[in-house]
Write an enzyme that holds these catalytic residues in place. Structure first.
Site, PDB file in Angstrom:
ATOM      1  N   TRP A 101       0.590  -1.037   0.032  1.00 32.76           N
ATOM      2  CA  TRP A 101       0.365   0.260   0.265  1.00 32.76           C
ATOM      3  C   TRP A 101       0.459   0.948  -0.271  1.00 32.76           C
ATOM      4  O   TRP A 101       0.199   2.176  -0.897  1.00 32.76           O
ATOM      5  CB  TRP A 101      -1.312  -0.084   1.501  1.00 32.76           C
ATOM      6  CG  TRP A 101      -1.680  -1.438   1.373  1.00 32.76           C
ATOM      7  CD1 TRP A 101      -2.157  -2.470   1.670  1.00 32.76           C
ATOM      8  CD2 TRP A 101      -2.159  -1.459  -0.547  1.00 32.76           C
ATOM      9  NE1 TRP A 101      -3.146  -3.269   1.610  1.00 32.76           N
ATOM     10  CE2 TRP A 101      -3.413  -2.613   0.350  1.00 32.76           C
ATOM     11  CE3 TRP A 101      -3.174  -0.662  -1.405  1.00 32.76           C
ATOM     12  CZ2 TRP A 101      -4.674  -3.412  -0.510  1.00 32.76           C
ATOM     13  CZ3 TRP A 101      -4.211  -1.357  -2.001  1.00 32.76           C
ATOM     14  CH2 TRP A 101      -4.430  -2.558  -1.257  1.00 32.76           C
ATOM     15  N   ASP A 168      -1.785   7.023   6.002  1.00 30.84           N
ATOM     16  CA  ASP A 168      -3.518   6.123   5.879  1.00 30.84           C
ATOM     17  C   ASP A 168      -3.464   5.362   7.194  1.00 30.84           C
ATOM     18  O   ASP A 168      -2.877   4.790   7.436  1.00 30.84           O
ATOM     19  CB  ASP A 168      -2.545   5.220   4.852  1.00 30.84           C
ATOM     20  CG  ASP A 168      -3.777   4.106   3.537  1.00 30.84           C
ATOM     21  OD1 ASP A 168      -4.787   4.144   4.656  1.00 30.84           O
ATOM     22  OD2 ASP A 168      -2.995   3.485   2.903  1.00 30.84           O
ATOM     23  N   LYS A 192     -12.809  -1.896   7.015  1.00 27.26           N
ATOM     24  CA  LYS A 192     -12.467  -2.572   8.138  1.00 27.26           C
ATOM     25  C   LYS A 192     -12.955  -2.332   9.379  1.00 27.26           C
ATOM     26  O   LYS A 192     -13.391  -3.532   9.889  1.00 27.26           O
ATOM     27  CB  LYS A 192     -10.481  -2.633   8.865  1.00 27.26           C
ATOM     28  CG  LYS A 192     -10.098  -3.311   6.343  1.00 27.26           C
ATOM     29  CD  LYS A 192      -9.803  -2.245   6.454  1.00 27.26           C
ATOM     30  CE  LYS A 192      -8.477  -2.425   5.353  1.00 27.26           C
ATOM     31  NZ  LYS A 192      -9.041  -3.267   4.044  1.00 27.26           N
TER      32      LYS A 192
END
Ligand code: PMP
Length: 359
Positions: A101, A168, A192
């Site tokens: 990511w 992030d 999530k």
């Protein structure tokens, strides 16, 4: 049937949230309409948006200088929206590469300015969080990925620096308290710890905006969404509503300190079993960097051929989503906020009986 859902995202939500969301799909607040049918300009939905923002502010103790936005495009859109809005053309930003990511965030940021990758754990297959690098002081921001969803590492200590952080937090937002004032920008896909896929939470320090000199497309400009209260275009009404229900649940169950305590208890139980059980081995090389959200492990080398059998044992016990990410292999148990201790106990029980059966 009780299923223990260890999916990495979209992932399990609190049962009470699912129940309330189900009722709202039938009828939203005595309106005679489903939440799926109401206008995003209706007073009912505007109240949802207001309360969601208020709860985000309360949970993270956000000062007034931050805007709270509910956007679309996933965290992946933030990989480029962040530098587009924050990084002036001829200035530099620093990134730490802790996994795929981060790598994606770096690739997108390079379109907008000079990007220093200060450190990377790629050569060690991202098995730890890099530390001890020098941070240039003339950098606009330092970008981090707080939790590496795929390889199972997580910052337990934030880097020491006065440079503003951009982070992030897709896979650990609201799992613990964070020092909000150290960040110019926090972003997180909802799927999530917050709600269903389809909405991205963005928290931005307003004074960090408007300095790039770029002509930013309207939809990609944070200031557009700030001035229109996340309703410049049609916002994702249902994901925002479910996120509100989850935020209420977090507050009702004790807030971020309580989340942190529960998450540590769950993670400790699972890591202790991984360390004690000769059939398994954790993949994170420095235990201090182990994620409390995504617990990654593999079969110990001498039992490698039993991987499929262990996955079958998990399935039999209704523990689903244990297979590791396709790029990491092995196993991954995602134990986000909504996963109760009983779910982790069920998985630990599978691991124990597996070792008895094959030992
Ligand atoms: N960052 C992290 C840490 C993630 O875990 C994910 C998705 N799992 C993303 C970014 C990408 O998010 P999205 O699919 O919402 O674009």
């Amino acid at each position: 049937m009780t299923v223990h859902n260890f999916n990495a995202g979209p992932s399990m939500l609190p049962p009470s949230v699912i129940a309330e969301a189900t009722r709202a799909v039938q009828e939203f607040e005595h309106s005679g309409m489903s939440i799926l049918e109401i206008s995003h300009r209706s007073p009912g939905f505007m109240a949802v948006l207001d309360e969601a923002e208020t709860l985000v502010r309360a949970l993270l103790k956000l000062p007034e200088e931050y805007a709270v936005l509910f956007l679309t495009g996933g965290a992946s859109t933030q990989f480029f929206m962040a530098p587009l809005n924050l990084l002036p053309q001829n200035e530099k930003a620093a990134y730490v590469d802790t996994g795929s990511w981060s790598t994606k965030a770096i690739k997108e940021a390079r379109r907008y300015g000079h990007i220093d990758v200060l450190a990377s754990s790629k050569a060690q297959n991202y098995a730890h969080i890099p530390k001890g690098y020098n941070l240039p002081v003339d950098t606009t921001y330092l970008h981090l990925t707080s939790n590496n969803t795929i390889f199972g590492t997580q910052y337990q200590v934030w880097p020491e620096t006065d440079v503003p952080l951009v982070c992030d937090m897709s896979s650990d937002i609201f799992s613990r308290p964070v020092p909000a004032n150290r960040f110019d920008l926090i972003y997180a896909g909802a799927q999530k710890n917050l709600g269903p896929a389809g909405v991205t939470l963005v928290i931005v320090r307003k004074s960090a905006l408007g300095k790039t000199g770029r002509d930013i497309p309207t939809m990609l400009d944070y200031n557009t969404h700030i001035s229109k209260h996340s309703s410049f275009n049609t916002p994702p009404v249902f994901p925002i509503y479910v996120s509100l229900l989850t935020l209420r649940w977090i507050l009702e169950t004790g807030g971020l300190h309580a989340m942190q305590q529960r998450n540590e208890e769950k993670a400790t139980l699972l890591y202790e079993e991984i360390d004690a059980n000769p059939f398994f081995r954790g993949v994170v090389s420095d235990p201090a960097d182990r994620s409390k959200m995504n617990v990654t492990f593999v079969m110990a080398d001498r039992y490698r051929e039993l991987e499929a059998d262990f996955l079958a044992a998990c399935r039999e016990a209704n523990c689903v989503g244990i297979k590791g990410h396709r790029s990491a292999g092995g196993f991954r148990a995602s134990i986000y906020n909504a996963m109760p201790l009983e779910g982790v106990q069920a998985l630990v029980e599978v691991m124990r009986s597996f070792s008895l059966r094959y030992g």
